[in-house]
Design a protein around this motif. Sequence first.
Motif, short mmCIF file in Angstrom:
data_model
loop_
_atom_site.label_atom_id
_atom_site.label_comp_id
_atom_site.label_asym_id
_atom_site.label_seq_id
_atom_site.Cartn_x
_atom_site.Cartn_y
_atom_site.Cartn_z
N MET A 162 41.38 32.33 45.09
CA MET A 162 40.63 33.46 44.56
C MET A 162 41.19 33.90 43.22
N GLU A 178 39.10 33.99 39.81
CA GLU A 178 39.02 35.19 38.98
C GLU A 178 39.44 34.90 37.54
N ARG A 193 37.37 42.34 39.17
CA ARG A 193 38.42 42.46 40.18
C ARG A 193 37.84 42.98 41.50
N SER A 218 34.79 42.70 42.56
CA SER A 218 33.96 41.64 43.15
C SER A 218 34.83 40.55 43.78
N THR A 219 35.95 40.26 43.10
CA THR A 219 36.88 39.25 43.64
C THR A 219 37.47 39.71 44.97
N GLU A 220 37.89 40.97 45.04
CA GLU A 220 38.46 41.51 46.27
C GLU A 220 37.43 41.53 47.39
#
Length: 210
Positions: free
Chosen positions: A36, A40, A61, A63-65
């Motif tokens: 991930m 990112e 960030r 959206s990544t989490e």
Amino acid sequence: MSVNPMAYEAQFFGFTPQTCMLRIYIAFQDYLFEMMMVVESVILKKLDGFPGSNISRSQIRKSTEKFLLFMKGCLDKLFRKMEEVLLQLVLSIPKNVLLPEDKVHAQYPYTKEQFQELQDEVHRLQEQYKAEAAAGQALRAELEEQKAVQAELEKILQWFDGFDNICREHGTGNFKESLAFLTKNSKKLQDVLKDVEEKSKRIKKSDQLL
């Protein structure tokens, strides 16, 4: 994660199957987190190529989490199924299987009372061994004492041999004859001394009468 201790499997593998599965889970999770972070970083590089984009780094960030949480949920579901299969079919020992080191228990079963009797016998043998060890130590001490006495006797015999040689050099025969001669002369000296003492007493009495 299974709560079954699986002690017999731990005896065979050298580790608990649950520990093995936990390490696999942590490895998968770490790999997912790393992937991930890579995703990112790639998105952020692509974002830098579009100066007019309205997407911010903080949005990426978040959206990544969010995607990471989704992937972790999928991983947990898949891992639970994988753990169940591995613990039942791969990392478990069937109930009818004995490890080589435990086959002796099946060949020679014993009850709790028999085990206690064996423990008592072991204790008795240990006490007997201690007693024999103490007796052996006492015998060794006595042997050392006998060696010291033997050494003294050898010195006395050497002294007698030397005395015998001296007697022969002076023409008095062997040691036995010399000893008999000394004993005989000693008896004569004792008789002479006794006779002198008696005469001395008679003289003293005569002086007193005069």
